[in-house]
Each structure stands twice: as C-alpha cells, then as structure tokens.
Design a protein around this motif. Structure first.
Motif, PDB file in Angstrom:
ATOM      1  N   LYS A   2      25.744 -19.314  23.049  1.00  0.00           N
ATOM      2  CA  LYS A   2      26.970 -18.621  23.484  1.00  0.00           C
ATOM      3  C   LYS A   2      27.155 -17.359  22.655  1.00  0.00           C
ATOM      4  CE  LYS A   2      31.261 -20.376  22.689  1.00  0.00           C
ATOM      5  NZ  LYS A   2      31.861 -19.343  21.808  1.00  0.00           N
TER       6      LYS A   2
ATOM      7  N   VAL B 106      37.771 -26.840  27.009  1.00  0.00           N
ATOM      8  CA  VAL B 106      37.181 -27.100  25.699  1.00  0.00           C
ATOM      9  C   VAL B 106      38.295 -27.144  24.654  1.00  0.00           C
ATOM     10  CG1 VAL B 106      36.604 -24.635  25.353  1.00  0.00           C
ATOM     11  CG2 VAL B 106      35.514 -26.356  23.918  1.00  0.00           C
TER      12      VAL B 106
ATOM     13  N   ASP C 252      26.609 -21.607  19.198  1.00  0.00           N
ATOM     14  CA  ASP C 252      27.118 -20.233  19.064  1.00  0.00           C
ATOM     15  C   ASP C 252      26.167 -19.366  18.254  1.00  0.00           C
ATOM     16  OD1 ASP C 252      29.496 -19.825  20.399  1.00  0.00           O
ATOM     17  OD2 ASP C 252      30.770 -20.484  18.736  1.00  0.00           O
TER      18      ASP C 252
ATOM     19  N   GLY D  68      30.374 -24.738  17.727  1.00  0.00           N
ATOM     20  CA  GLY D  68      31.036 -23.432  17.698  1.00  0.00           C
ATOM     21  C   GLY D  68      31.029 -22.836  16.303  1.00  0.00           C
ATOM     22  N   ASP D  69      31.088 -21.498  16.249  1.00  0.00           N
ATOM     23  CA  ASP D  69      31.200 -20.868  14.926  1.00  0.00           C
ATOM     24  C   ASP D  69      32.624 -21.047  14.381  1.00  0.00           C
ATOM     25  OD1 ASP D  69      32.471 -19.095  16.605  1.00  0.00           O
ATOM     26  OD2 ASP D  69      31.500 -17.301  15.809  1.00  0.00           O
ATOM     27  N   SER D  70      33.493 -21.707  15.171  1.00  0.00           N
ATOM     28  CA  SER D  70      34.794 -22.127  14.640  1.00  0.00           C
ATOM     29  C   SER D  70      34.593 -22.989  13.403  1.00  0.00           C
ATOM     30  CB  SER D  70      35.593 -22.896  15.703  1.00  0.00           C
ATOM     31  OG  SER D  70      34.820 -23.934  16.265  1.00  0.00           O
TER      32      SER D  70
ATOM     33  N   ILE E 105      40.006 -22.423  27.314  1.00  0.00           N
ATOM     34  CA  ILE E 105      40.727 -22.889  26.112  1.00  0.00           C
ATOM     35  C   ILE E 105      41.924 -21.952  26.007  1.00  0.00           C
ATOM     36  CG2 ILE E 105      39.086 -21.596  24.600  1.00  0.00           C
ATOM     37  CD1 ILE E 105      39.802 -23.816  22.434  1.00  0.00           C
TER      38      ILE E 105
ATOM     39  N   GLU F  73      38.972 -17.642  26.777  1.00  0.00           N
ATOM     40  CA  GLU F  73      39.851 -18.092  25.682  1.00  0.00           C
ATOM     41  C   GLU F  73      41.141 -17.276  25.655  1.00  0.00           C
ATOM     42  OE1 GLU F  73      37.965 -18.692  21.898  1.00  0.00           O
ATOM     43  OE2 GLU F  73      39.880 -18.925  20.856  1.00  0.00           O
TER      44      GLU F  73
ATOM     45  N   VAL G 187      38.716 -27.935  20.222  1.00  0.00           N
ATOM     46  CA  VAL G 187      38.043 -28.148  18.944  1.00  0.00           C
ATOM     47  C   VAL G 187      38.407 -29.561  18.437  1.00  0.00           C
ATOM     48  CG1 VAL G 187      38.086 -27.364  16.547  1.00  0.00           C
ATOM     49  CG2 VAL G 187      38.009 -25.682  18.412  1.00  0.00           C
TER      50      VAL G 187
ATOM     51  N   HIS H 215      31.539 -15.458  26.718  1.00  0.00           N
ATOM     52  CA  HIS H 215      32.824 -15.800  26.083  1.00  0.00           C
ATOM     53  C   HIS H 215      33.716 -14.567  26.183  1.00  0.00           C
ATOM     54  CE1 HIS H 215      34.912 -17.953  22.431  1.00  0.00           C
ATOM     55  NE2 HIS H 215      35.801 -17.261  23.132  1.00  0.00           N
TER      56      HIS H 215
ATOM     57  N   VAL I 272      33.035 -19.128  28.720  1.00  0.00           N
ATOM     58  CA  VAL I 272      34.286 -19.589  28.103  1.00  0.00           C
ATOM     59  C   VAL I 272      35.340 -18.504  28.308  1.00  0.00           C
ATOM     60  CG1 VAL I 272      35.407 -20.007  25.860  1.00  0.00           C
ATOM     61  CG2 VAL I 272      33.211 -21.085  26.374  1.00  0.00           C
TER      62      VAL I 272
ATOM     63  N   LEU J  48      29.905 -28.180  22.132  1.00  0.00           N
ATOM     64  CA  LEU J  48      29.714 -26.812  21.643  1.00  0.00           C
ATOM     65  C   LEU J  48      29.681 -26.855  20.128  1.00  0.00           C
ATOM     66  CD1 LEU J  48      29.858 -23.664  21.785  1.00  0.00           C
ATOM     67  CD2 LEU J  48      32.350 -23.913  21.861  1.00  0.00           C
TER      68      LEU J  48
ATOM     69  N   ALA K 271      34.240 -28.845  21.029  1.00  0.00           N
ATOM     70  CA  ALA K 271      33.584 -28.126  19.934  1.00  0.00           C
ATOM     71  C   ALA K 271      33.561 -29.073  18.741  1.00  0.00           C
ATOM     72  CB  ALA K 271      34.332 -26.840  19.609  1.00  0.00           C
TER      73      ALA K 271
HETATM   74  O1  KIV Z   1      33.664 -21.525  18.141  1.00  0.00           O
HETATM   75  C1  KIV Z   1      34.230 -22.271  18.957  1.00  0.00           C
HETATM   76  O2  KIV Z   1      34.510 -23.445  18.721  1.00  0.00           O
HETATM   77  C2  KIV Z   1      34.571 -21.684  20.242  1.00  0.00           C
HETATM   78  C3  KIV Z   1      35.536 -22.437  21.107  1.00  0.00           C
HETATM   79  C4  KIV Z   1      36.884 -22.444  20.531  1.00  0.00           C
HETATM   80  C5  KIV Z   1      35.507 -21.969  22.511  1.00  0.00           C
HETATM   81  O3  KIV Z   1      34.097 -20.645  20.578  1.00  0.00           O
END
Ligand code: KIV
Length: 271
Positions: free
Chosen positions: A120, A220, A92, A52-54, A210, A189, A222, A144, A187, A50, A31
C-alpha cells in the motif's frame, strides 16, 4: 440476519475480494502488527490484514508515521505472515520509500519477500507511473487517499479531507487515475461519507474505508482502537472490547458489526 464470525476456510485473494464487491458483500480489514493478533484475525474471519505503518504510533511510540523505516515494516510483516496463512496481507511502504518508481519497486520487492501479498502506498495522481510499474512487474498495489498520514505535516494535523468541493473533486479524480493505473483496491481515510459513496460507485475496485462512512466495500480499523488501547481515540474508532468478554470476542464483534452494517455507526461518520 446476524452474521456469525467464523474462521477463514481458505486463503483469500484479490479476485475473491473483487467478486465480493460485485455481490455487494462487505469484507473486513484489521491493521495489526504481530503473530498472535494475525492468528486471531484468521480465526475470526478477517479477510484482509494490513501491516500498517501506523505501527510507528501504535507500537513504537512515535507521534506520527514519518519515522517508520522499511526495516520496521519487514520485521512486522514477517511476524504477521508467520501468524496468519489465510487472510490477504497488505504491507505498507513507509514515508519516502517510494519517492520514485524504481525506489518503490526495490522496497515493494522486500515487503513481498517478507510475506506481503500486496503493498500500500499513499497519494494520488503522482503515483500513477509507480502503480503501473509495480503491477506490470507482478506486485499488487493498494492505493490510499483522503487523509494520508505520511503527509500529516502538509495537512497541519490529522484532519478530515475532501470537505470542500475542489478537494472532493481532486480526491475523486485521483481514485479514477489510480484505478486506471492498476490498483487492486484503495483505502479511503477520513473523508465525508458522501464522497466515499461517489468513489465506491465510480470505481470497480474495492474501497476500504476508515472514517469514510458505512458505504465503502470494506472497513478497516487499527487493532489498538478495537481493543480500546488508544488514549484519545479518533471519532471513527470504536472500542469493541467494552462489548465483549475477551480479546478474541472483541475481534469477532468487530467482524460481525461490519458484516451486518452496524459499524460504523452514526457517531463514527464524518459528513
Ligand atoms: O497504517 C495504517 O494502519 C493504515 C490504516 C489506518 C488504513 O494505513
């Protein structure tokens, strides 16, 4: 034999990743959120990136992913796409941008036009009509399950999911329903490794773990966790920079350790 991380030779697609699952060959996901890291991933042999919205937490300084908007995602998907031409890019859809199938389709179209090859979305059975619609219209979808961070306030924190039998059964059933609806991968998690094994064996599409043990088809992490930038890293994370001489070396070490089945180690696994 120790795997040596080398640059990707050609663009990855879903079919290649599904064939890797069949051969029992693990693939690697990171990510990440910007062009230089995306370029480094391509050079290190990372098959899937990815966006990701992280990024709400790792880049924008929020305490959850809930405040992330579609505009944030588009900005970062475009940057990652500019930096990487060979990994498969998953984008995401953030909180409340896919509350119904039509809304999901409009936002997924934006993500694809920004450079994602797949989107995702987080959730189980309720997403089946959305997945069907998107796939029918040509938009590949990654599911997910387990700890779905957009529901953090429902869970009461970032907690391992699926520890009790009823919850584990419901996650396994959701995986089968999403597969039936047409997801290309999913995914998993923060679930016990035993549950991840069951899901991985019972669905044909690749699982990306993860905090879900060693037996998923892919892993995966981050980028902030790989580089030791997280102040209080979760149990499933590992700082690979502490074992490498520079940032590209840390990414290559992560790739190698996933391919060789060394990461996640026993310390990174939930039972
Ligand atoms: O947003 C993200 O980075 C994720 C991963 C942690 C799987 O969804």
């Amino acid at each position: 034999m120790v795997y040596a991380a080398t640059p990707l030779e050609k663009p990855l697609n879903i079919q290649t990743l599904q064939a890797m699952k069949k051969r029992g060959e693990k693939f690697v996901t990171v990510a990440l959120y910007d062009a230089p890291m995306a370029a480094m991933a391509e050079k290190s042999g990372v098959e899937v990136v990815l966006v990701g919205d992280s990024l709400g937490m790792t880049v924008l300084g929020y305490t959850s992913t809930v405040p992330v908007t579609m505009d944030h995602m588009i900005y970062h998907i475009e940057a990652v796409h500019r930096g990487n031409k060979k990994s498969l890019i998953i984008g995401d859809l953030p909180f409340m941008t896919y509350a119904n199938p039509e809304q999901a389709m409009a936002n997924a179209a934006r993500a694809m036009q920004a450079g994602a090859h797949m989107i995702k979305i987080e959730g189980g059975e309720w997403l089946a009509p959305t997945v069907k619609l998107l796939v029918e219209r040509g938009i590949p979808v990654c599911g997910h399950l387990g700890l779905t961070p957009q529901s953090v306030y429902k869970f009461g924190g970032f907690r391992v999911q699926g520890r009790d039998a009823a919850q584990a059964k419901s996650i396994l059933e959701s995986a089968k329903i999403l597969e039936q609806a047409g997801v290309a991968m999913m995914v998993l998690e923060c679930i016990p490794s035993e549950l991840a094994v069951q899901i991985t064996q019972q669905v044909k599409v690749p699982t990306i773990g993860i905090g879900a043990g060693r037996e998923t088809d892919a892993q995966v992490l981050v980028i902030n966790d790989i580089l030791g930038l997280t102040e209080q890293p979760p149990k499933f994370a590992k700082n690979f920079l502490s074992e490498a001489k520079d940032i590209p070396g840390a990414m290559r070490k992560y790739v190698q350790d996933v391919k060789d089945g060394i990461f996640p180690g026993d310390d990174n696994i939930f039972c």
